[in-house]
Design a protein around this motif. Sequence first.
Motif, PDB file in Angstrom:
ATOM      1  N   GLY A  58      13.091 -10.870 -85.110  1.00  0.00           N
ATOM      2  CA  GLY A  58      12.036 -10.477 -86.046  1.00  0.00           C
ATOM      3  C   GLY A  58      10.983 -11.552 -86.246  1.00  0.00           C
ATOM      4  O   GLY A  58       9.975 -11.300 -86.920  1.00  0.00           O
ATOM      5  N   GLU A  59      11.182 -12.726 -85.653  1.00  0.00           N
ATOM      6  CA  GLU A  59      10.227 -13.817 -85.808  1.00  0.00           C
ATOM      7  C   GLU A  59       9.043 -13.612 -84.858  1.00  0.00           C
ATOM      8  O   GLU A  59       9.203 -13.624 -83.638  1.00  0.00           O
ATOM      9  N   GLU A  60       7.877 -13.421 -85.419  1.00  0.00           N
ATOM     10  CA  GLU A  60       6.678 -13.195 -84.611  1.00  0.00           C
ATOM     11  C   GLU A  60       6.160 -14.513 -84.024  1.00  0.00           C
ATOM     12  O   GLU A  60       6.342 -15.586 -84.608  1.00  0.00           O
ATOM     13  N   GLN A  61       5.517 -14.418 -82.847  1.00  0.00           N
ATOM     14  CA  GLN A  61       5.024 -15.610 -82.149  1.00  0.00           C
ATOM     15  C   GLN A  61       3.517 -15.557 -81.955  1.00  0.00           C
ATOM     16  O   GLN A  61       2.963 -14.497 -81.627  1.00  0.00           O
ATOM     17  N   HIS A  62       2.877 -16.703 -82.141  1.00  0.00           N
ATOM     18  CA  HIS A  62       1.480 -16.877 -81.753  1.00  0.00           C
ATOM     19  C   HIS A  62       1.385 -16.735 -80.243  1.00  0.00           C
ATOM     20  O   HIS A  62       2.354 -16.998 -79.517  1.00  0.00           O
ATOM     21  N   TRP A  63       0.227 -16.346 -79.719  1.00  0.00           N
ATOM     22  CA  TRP A  63       0.123 -16.099 -78.275  1.00  0.00           C
ATOM     23  C   TRP A  63       0.504 -17.323 -77.455  1.00  0.00           C
ATOM     24  O   TRP A  63       1.116 -17.191 -76.374  1.00  0.00           O
ATOM     25  N   LEU A  64       0.158 -18.520 -77.935  1.00  0.00           N
ATOM     26  CA  LEU A  64       0.459 -19.724 -77.168  1.00  0.00           C
ATOM     27  C   LEU A  64       1.963 -19.970 -77.109  1.00  0.00           C
ATOM     28  O   LEU A  64       2.513 -20.330 -76.058  1.00  0.00           O
ATOM     29  N   TYR A  66       4.230 -17.603 -77.425  1.00  0.00           N
ATOM     30  CA  TYR A  66       4.721 -16.513 -76.574  1.00  0.00           C
ATOM     31  C   TYR A  66       4.616 -16.928 -75.105  1.00  0.00           C
ATOM     32  O   TYR A  66       5.550 -16.752 -74.316  1.00  0.00           O
ATOM     33  N   ALA A  67       3.468 -17.489 -74.721  1.00  0.00           N
ATOM     34  CA  ALA A  67       3.235 -17.902 -73.339  1.00  0.00           C
ATOM     35  C   ALA A  67       4.145 -19.052 -72.933  1.00  0.00           C
ATOM     36  O   ALA A  67       4.699 -19.060 -71.821  1.00  0.00           O
ATOM     37  N   LEU A  68       4.331 -20.044 -73.806  1.00  0.00           N
ATOM     38  CA  LEU A  68       5.179 -21.184 -73.480  1.00  0.00           C
ATOM     39  C   LEU A  68       6.631 -20.761 -73.294  1.00  0.00           C
ATOM     40  O   LEU A  68       7.302 -21.210 -72.353  1.00  0.00           O
ATOM     41  N   HIS A  69       7.132 -19.910 -74.164  1.00  0.00           N
ATOM     42  CA  HIS A  69       8.508 -19.424 -74.020  1.00  0.00           C
ATOM     43  C   HIS A  69       8.665 -18.647 -72.714  1.00  0.00           C
ATOM     44  O   HIS A  69       9.683 -18.776 -72.022  1.00  0.00           O
ATOM     45  N   MET A  70       7.669 -17.832 -72.391  1.00  0.00           N
ATOM     46  CA  MET A  70       7.717 -17.073 -71.145  1.00  0.00           C
ATOM     47  C   MET A  70       7.740 -18.009 -69.934  1.00  0.00           C
ATOM     48  O   MET A  70       8.544 -17.830 -69.001  1.00  0.00           O
ATOM     49  N   ALA A 160      -4.086  -3.384 -80.993  1.00  0.00           N
ATOM     50  CA  ALA A 160      -3.665  -2.514 -82.087  1.00  0.00           C
ATOM     51  C   ALA A 160      -3.655  -3.216 -83.441  1.00  0.00           C
ATOM     52  O   ALA A 160      -3.876  -2.569 -84.473  1.00  0.00           O
ATOM     53  N   ARG A 161      -3.392  -4.517 -83.465  1.00  0.00           N
ATOM     54  CA  ARG A 161      -3.245  -5.211 -84.739  1.00  0.00           C
ATOM     55  C   ARG A 161      -4.597  -5.654 -85.295  1.00  0.00           C
ATOM     56  O   ARG A 161      -5.588  -5.759 -84.568  1.00  0.00           O
ATOM     57  N   ARG A 162      -4.602  -5.963 -86.590  1.00  0.00           N
ATOM     58  CA  ARG A 162      -5.837  -6.344 -87.270  1.00  0.00           C
ATOM     59  C   ARG A 162      -5.628  -7.642 -88.043  1.00  0.00           C
ATOM     60  O   ARG A 162      -4.702  -7.748 -88.853  1.00  0.00           O
ATOM     61  N   GLU A 163      -6.456  -8.616 -87.738  1.00  0.00           N
ATOM     62  CA  GLU A 163      -6.512  -9.872 -88.479  1.00  0.00           C
ATOM     63  C   GLU A 163      -5.130 -10.507 -88.639  1.00  0.00           C
ATOM     64  O   GLU A 163      -4.687 -10.820 -89.739  1.00  0.00           O
ATOM     65  N   THR A 164      -4.458 -10.690 -87.529  1.00  0.00           N
ATOM     66  CA  THR A 164      -3.164 -11.360 -87.519  1.00  0.00           C
ATOM     67  C   THR A 164      -3.159 -12.407 -86.417  1.00  0.00           C
ATOM     68  O   THR A 164      -3.989 -12.358 -85.489  1.00  0.00           O
ATOM     69  N   LYS A 165      -2.233 -13.338 -86.472  1.00  0.00           N
ATOM     70  CA  LYS A 165      -2.184 -14.433 -85.507  1.00  0.00           C
ATOM     71  C   LYS A 165      -1.054 -14.277 -84.495  1.00  0.00           C
ATOM     72  O   LYS A 165      -0.881 -15.127 -83.632  1.00  0.00           O
ATOM     73  N   THR A 166      -0.276 -13.208 -84.581  1.00  0.00           N
ATOM     74  CA  THR A 166       0.901 -13.069 -83.731  1.00  0.00           C
ATOM     75  C   THR A 166       0.804 -11.845 -82.829  1.00  0.00           C
ATOM     76  O   THR A 166       0.093 -10.886 -83.123  1.00  0.00           O
ATOM     77  N   VAL A 167       1.563 -11.886 -81.718  1.00  0.00           N
ATOM     78  CA  VAL A 167       1.525 -10.794 -80.727  1.00  0.00           C
ATOM     79  C   VAL A 167       2.928 -10.294 -80.381  1.00  0.00           C
ATOM     80  O   VAL A 167       3.110  -9.607 -79.375  1.00  0.00           O
ATOM     81  N   GLY A 168       3.919 -10.621 -81.224  1.00  0.00           N
ATOM     82  CA  GLY A 168       5.274 -10.158 -80.955  1.00  0.00           C
ATOM     83  C   GLY A 168       6.219 -11.304 -80.666  1.00  0.00           C
ATOM     84  O   GLY A 168       5.911 -12.473 -80.907  1.00  0.00           O
ATOM     85  N   ASN A 169       7.392 -10.980 -80.138  1.00  0.00           N
ATOM     86  CA  ASN A 169       8.406 -11.974 -79.800  1.00  0.00           C
ATOM     87  C   ASN A 169       8.817 -11.763 -78.347  1.00  0.00           C
ATOM     88  O   ASN A 169       9.341 -10.701 -77.988  1.00  0.00           O
ATOM     89  N   PHE A 170       8.583 -12.759 -77.503  1.00  0.00           N
ATOM     90  CA  PHE A 170       8.855 -12.608 -76.073  1.00  0.00           C
ATOM     91  C   PHE A 170      10.310 -12.262 -75.806  1.00  0.00           C
ATOM     92  O   PHE A 170      10.619 -11.374 -74.996  1.00  0.00           O
ATOM     93  N   TRP A 171      11.229 -12.943 -76.475  1.00  0.00           N
ATOM     94  CA  TRP A 171      12.653 -12.732 -76.195  1.00  0.00           C
ATOM     95  C   TRP A 171      13.080 -11.324 -76.589  1.00  0.00           C
ATOM     96  O   TRP A 171      13.860 -10.682 -75.863  1.00  0.00           O
ATOM     97  N   VAL A 501      -1.382 -16.009 -68.434  1.00  0.00           N
ATOM     98  CA  VAL A 501      -1.749 -16.864 -69.567  1.00  0.00           C
ATOM     99  C   VAL A 501      -3.102 -16.461 -70.162  1.00  0.00           C
ATOM    100  O   VAL A 501      -3.219 -16.320 -71.393  1.00  0.00           O
ATOM    101  N   PRO A 502      -4.168 -16.237 -69.358  1.00  0.00           N
ATOM    102  CA  PRO A 502      -5.404 -15.723 -69.963  1.00  0.00           C
ATOM    103  C   PRO A 502      -5.232 -14.364 -70.644  1.00  0.00           C
ATOM    104  O   PRO A 502      -5.874 -14.100 -71.665  1.00  0.00           O
ATOM    105  N   VAL A 503      -4.381 -13.506 -70.096  1.00  0.00           N
ATOM    106  CA  VAL A 503      -4.127 -12.207 -70.734  1.00  0.00           C
ATOM    107  C   VAL A 503      -3.537 -12.409 -72.125  1.00  0.00           C
ATOM    108  O   VAL A 503      -3.944 -11.753 -73.097  1.00  0.00           O
ATOM    109  N   LEU A 504      -2.579 -13.312 -72.252  1.00  0.00           N
ATOM    110  CA  LEU A 504      -1.977 -13.571 -73.555  1.00  0.00           C
ATOM    111  C   LEU A 504      -2.989 -14.217 -74.507  1.00  0.00           C
ATOM    112  O   LEU A 504      -2.975 -13.953 -75.719  1.00  0.00           O
ATOM    113  N   ALA A 505      -3.873 -15.049 -73.967  1.00  0.00           N
ATOM    114  CA  ALA A 505      -4.928 -15.638 -74.808  1.00  0.00           C
ATOM    115  C   ALA A 505      -5.863 -14.552 -75.335  1.00  0.00           C
ATOM    116  O   ALA A 505      -6.292 -14.590 -76.501  1.00  0.00           O
TER     117      ALA A 505
END
Length: 567
Positions: A58-64, A66-70, A160-171, A501-505
């Motif tokens: 349930g812990e949301e990740q910033h795109w960066l 998300y990318a680093l974990h991936m 889909a999201r509005r004014e948020t800093k996260t894009v989900g959880n990679f794991w 990586v640019p896609v996630l950015a």
Amino acid sequence: MTIQGWSLILLFTALVAALAKPMGAWLFALYEGRTTPLHRVLAPVERGFYRLGGIDPGEEQHWLRYALHMLVFQLALLAFTYAVLRLQGILPMNPRGVAGIGADGAFNIAVSFTTNTNWQWYSGEVALSNLSQMLGLSIHNFLSAATGIAVAFALFRGFARRETKTVGNFWADCTRVTLYLLLPACIVYALFLIASGVPQTLSAMVDTTTLEGAKQAIALGPVASQEAIKMLGTNGGGFFNANSAHPFENPTALTNLVQMLSIFALGAGMTWCFGKAVGNTRQGWAILAAMMALFLVGTAAAYWQEAAGNPVLHQLGAAGGNMEGKEVRFGIAGSALFSVVTTAASCGAVNAMHDSFTALGGMVPLINMQLGEVVVGGVGAGIYGFLLFALLAVFVAGLMVGRTPEYVGKKIEAREVKLAVLAIAVLPLCILGLTALSAVLPAGLAGPLNKGPHGFTEILYAFASGAGNNGSVFAGLSAGTPFYNGLLGVAMWIGRFFVIVPVLAIAGSLAAKRHTPATSGSFPTTGPLWIGLLMGVILILGGLTFLPSLALGPIADHIAMIAGQLS
């Protein structure tokens, strides 16, 4: 060309369109993290993985993040597979007693399967043990496909999201896709293949006597389980060197049709899932319409050329279509269609030898890869690649009407356009640059078995396949050398992760924006005009790669063939 051939093509297209919504609905449930019927059985397994890894789904990740974990995950898998391949000579489940793979070859294979490319310079039934096939390679078939879908989910959330800093959880994304989609689907798929005659055994081979009385040892192995995820996950790496032309991988016309459908099924479903995620399924149908229009044009061209045959052979009295390198049980239509399907998606499985296609027939798979493999494309990779072109298409539309471009409720500004251009430009720079290098260095020129334009095309095809994460080959290139193993490994890594990586950015940038309601002045992105603009932008930007290269390769080869006939 025959009525039966066109009927197969139209039937296939209709079935893909019919699969889009049900597959998309299941993908959307995973995208939202909703409970599915499979959760009753698999939810404890999912929770066990999270506890074992110390992960809070349930812990949301910033795109960066998300990318680093991936990226860390992919590097760990690469290192694991490299070790398995190097040590396979002393590891168990090696009934043929094959030795470990050399350093450059193991590097190439590990990168190839990590990036969902599955380029193969080796013969699987000769060079790899059962353990390497199952543990070293098949694990990537699942997890590289899951990674592609996870990245697409992150981009969907950006829209889909509005004014948020996260894009989900990679794991969480990767685990859910693997557990609730890829694994159960492939179990059913593998059982179908076993029932159709595909072997699934740990035996190394069986000794048999041919009709002529000769003794022959036929290689066996756990084929069905690898074949299922190879096709559904758009991986393409075959258990056997002949890939899906081998009767133990693809025995009948029915398995051939099912394999082609499985290549497109998830990619088509991702378009509907995107439309549902942004609250307008017409957006998804518009994307699928553009994809299928480009696909049908390519299929018609390839089938037409292969059915027409070789004019030089016609001059010698050998009439009919081009059956060189094709299986009789599939015929020209089944082979030409498969070649377009596997290169429109980033699958790379083959049921015919593309190197034996006519010059212009072989040009179609090459163009598919050079377009970025967004004509349906790989699972996840196809839709996020296509959306990069969509961003540039609305930018072009905005320039024409003098408005800030918008797409599905988000303003597309300089940051998103620059990142999209960066991700798209990677492919032509990599393909053309490395092809040029290989075409002048002695180590590169030693690879092609043919000279002239066709030999150049063999080099060009290799780097288009590698950088495009496809994996299919023009088999006339001797690529199992340190030069090509190293250079193609670099191309595959760049083609995968310099796009992701640019896609996630972009996903992170879009998620932070507010929603902009459509007005009467907004450019419509669901109708025929939008579909035509999308196709035009893809062809124009793809032309940066294929127009200069085709002039030196397939077109020159075709002209040389005609000139030889006239002389």
